[in-house]
Scaffold this motif. Structure first.
Motif, short mmCIF file in Angstrom:
data_model
loop_
_atom_site.label_atom_id
_atom_site.label_comp_id
_atom_site.label_asym_id
_atom_site.label_seq_id
_atom_site.Cartn_x
_atom_site.Cartn_y
_atom_site.Cartn_z
N THR A 1 0.83 -1.20 0.00
CA THR A 1 0.00 0.00 0.00
C THR A 1 0.86 1.25 0.00
OG1 THR A 1 -0.11 0.22 2.42
CG2 THR A 1 -1.75 -1.21 1.37
N THR A 2 0.25 2.37 -0.39
CA THR A 2 0.81 3.70 -0.15
C THR A 2 -0.32 4.56 0.39
OG1 THR A 2 0.31 4.59 -2.36
CG2 THR A 2 2.43 3.45 -2.07
N GLY A 3 0.03 5.65 1.07
CA GLY A 3 -0.95 6.62 1.54
C GLY A 3 -1.51 6.34 2.92
N LEU A 4 -0.97 5.34 3.63
CA LEU A 4 -1.44 5.00 4.97
C LEU A 4 -0.37 5.34 6.00
CD1 LEU A 4 -3.02 1.48 4.29
CD2 LEU A 4 -4.17 3.71 4.33
N GLN A 5 -0.79 5.54 7.23
CA GLN A 5 0.19 5.80 8.29
C GLN A 5 1.08 4.59 8.49
OE1 GLN A 5 -1.18 7.91 11.72
NE2 GLN A 5 0.25 6.91 13.09
N TRP A 6 0.49 3.39 8.42
CA TRP A 6 1.25 2.15 8.54
C TRP A 6 1.08 1.37 7.24
CZ3 TRP A 6 -1.95 3.73 12.68
CH2 TRP A 6 -1.24 4.22 13.80
N ASN A 7 1.97 1.70 6.27
CA ASN A 7 1.87 1.06 4.97
C ASN A 7 2.34 -0.39 5.04
OD1 ASN A 7 0.80 2.87 2.96
ND2 ASN A 7 2.60 4.16 3.35
N LEU A 8 1.84 -1.18 4.11
CA LEU A 8 2.22 -2.58 3.98
C LEU A 8 3.13 -2.73 2.77
CD1 LEU A 8 -1.37 -4.11 4.41
CD2 LEU A 8 0.30 -3.61 6.21
N THR A 9 4.18 -3.50 2.92
CA THR A 9 5.11 -3.77 1.81
C THR A 9 5.26 -5.27 1.65
OG1 THR A 9 6.31 -1.70 2.28
CG2 THR A 9 7.41 -3.34 0.87
N GLU A 10 4.61 -5.79 0.61
CA GLU A 10 4.61 -7.23 0.34
C GLU A 10 4.30 -8.01 1.62
OE1 GLU A 10 8.29 -8.16 -1.59
OE2 GLU A 10 7.76 -7.06 -3.42
N MET A 11 3.33 -7.50 2.35
CA MET A 11 2.97 -8.06 3.66
C MET A 11 1.99 -9.21 3.52
SD MET A 11 3.60 -7.61 6.92
CE MET A 11 4.15 -5.90 7.06
N GLU A 12 2.18 -10.24 4.34
CA GLU A 12 1.21 -11.33 4.44
C GLU A 12 0.13 -10.94 5.45
OE1 GLU A 12 2.74 -15.20 5.19
OE2 GLU A 12 4.36 -15.05 3.71
N MET A 13 -1.14 -11.25 5.11
CA MET A 13 -2.25 -10.99 6.02
C MET A 13 -3.19 -12.19 5.99
SD MET A 13 -3.40 -7.00 5.67
CE MET A 13 -4.02 -7.16 3.99
N GLU A 14 -3.68 -12.55 7.18
CA GLU A 14 -4.67 -13.62 7.28
C GLU A 14 -5.26 -13.62 8.68
OE1 GLU A 14 -3.06 -17.58 7.01
OE2 GLU A 14 -1.18 -16.98 7.98
N PHE A 15 -6.47 -14.17 8.79
CA PHE A 15 -7.04 -14.35 10.11
C PHE A 15 -6.21 -15.37 10.88
CE2 PHE A 15 -10.71 -12.18 8.40
CZ PHE A 15 -11.20 -11.49 9.51
N GLY A 16 -5.95 -15.06 12.14
CA GLY A 16 -5.02 -15.84 12.93
C GLY A 16 -3.62 -15.27 12.89
N GLY A 17 -3.43 -14.25 12.02
CA GLY A 17 -2.17 -13.54 11.91
C GLY A 17 -2.43 -12.06 11.85
N LEU A 18 -1.67 -11.36 11.02
CA LEU A 18 -1.82 -9.91 10.87
C LEU A 18 -2.97 -9.58 9.94
CD1 LEU A 18 -0.60 -6.96 11.18
CD2 LEU A 18 0.53 -7.41 9.00
#
Length: 289
Positions: free
Chosen positions: A243-260
């Motif tokens: 992402t861009t434009g967020l206070q806490w941007n994600l960079t090739e970040m993994e996301m899932e329930f049970g995790g981030l």
């Protein structure tokens, strides 16, 4: 990969944003305070999903308390009421049914055609025949396998079989709050109709789907939304989100329930970009309008 652009300009004062065409579906949950604004300025086709007609009948006069109750109910009438009809009250059904059955001058054509241009330069509109002064009642009590919202979205989709839906946006009022299973069902509709733009609305926030088939630019209307926002993977994990434009941007970040997952984030400007290998839900807070 193509870029899909998103905006909440329908919440702004002024004429409806072009070239987007809006439809409005009212569900059986408290109406957002901005419903009259959306109704008047954005929605060119308005449906109530079964018990949503009760909400329109009861709550629109409260939202416009300075106006005559009967005048409000006659002015703010849906084009279509659709669903399994197990929630609409008898007196509400009678009210809207009687609107359909009112006598007209013989010189008036009973059925009109609503022409909605998907793009401002399109020569081909989609056409939905509706009663000139009343409400079309569609009883689908035989179908118990889909929700009333699903039925309404299918109605809008099937009314435009040959046209590109990229500039058609369906706003869903009363989509959040109340029973969680209803909310989950509404979110599921986003995935069932993932090629259509559908926005779930409440007084507090909005939610829509960011399909993995596109990169996304979200143009933030800072006067009416934000700053709190979130990106949520549902159904499948995201192995890479940037992402861009967020206070806490994600960079090739993994996301899932049970995790981030990215909740309670903050928009920092007027544009957010999102790229992901998975469908994501975007949510952002709505300011008190």
């Amino acid at each position: 990969m193509d870029v899909m652009r998103h905006s909440s300009a329908f919440l702004l004062d002024g004429p409806p944003p072009s070239p987007t065409t809006y439809a409005l579906v009212v569900l059986n949950q408290s109406l957002p305070s901005f419903t009259p604004l959306v109704w008047n300025r954005a929605a060119q086709l308005r449906l109530c999903a079964d018990g949503g007609s009760n909400r329109l009948f009861d709550e629109m006069p409260r939202l416009l308390a300075d106006k005559d109750e009967n005048d409000v109910r006659n002015r703010y009438k849906p084009d279509v009421i659709k669903g399994d009809m197990d929630s609409i009250r008898a007196e509400v059904l009678e009210f809207y049914s009687n609107l359909v059955n009112k006598p007209f001058c013989p010189c008036i054509v009973i059925l009109s055609i609503i022409y909605v241009h998907i793009r401002s330069h399109d020569a081909l509109p989609f056409r939905i025949p509706l009663p000139t002064s009343g409400t079309k009642i569609v009883d689908e009590s035989h179908d118990q396998d889909t929700t009333d919202l699903h039925k309404c979205i299918a109605f809008i989709r099937d009314s435009t079989p040959d046209l590109d839906k990229s500039n058609l946006c369906i706003l869903i009022a009363g989509a959040l709050g109340g029973r969680f299973d209803h909310v989950a069902g509404n979110i599921n509709v986003l995935f069932r109709f993932s090629t259509m733009r559908i926005i779930l609305l409440s007084d507090d926030c909005l939610i829509y789907l960011l399909p993995k088939t596109h990169h996304h630019e979200i143009h933030i209307q800072t006067s009416v939304e934000g700053p709190h926002c979130g990106l949520v993977p549902i159904g499948t994990p995201s192995r890479s989100t940037t992402t861009t434009g967020l206070q806490w941007n994600l960079t090739e970040m993994e996301m899932e329930f049970g995790g981030l997952i990215s909740t309670s984030n903050i928009v920092k400007g007027e544009k957010v970009t999102v790229q992901s290998d998975s469908d994501l839900l975007w949510t952002i807070s709505i300011k008190k309008l």
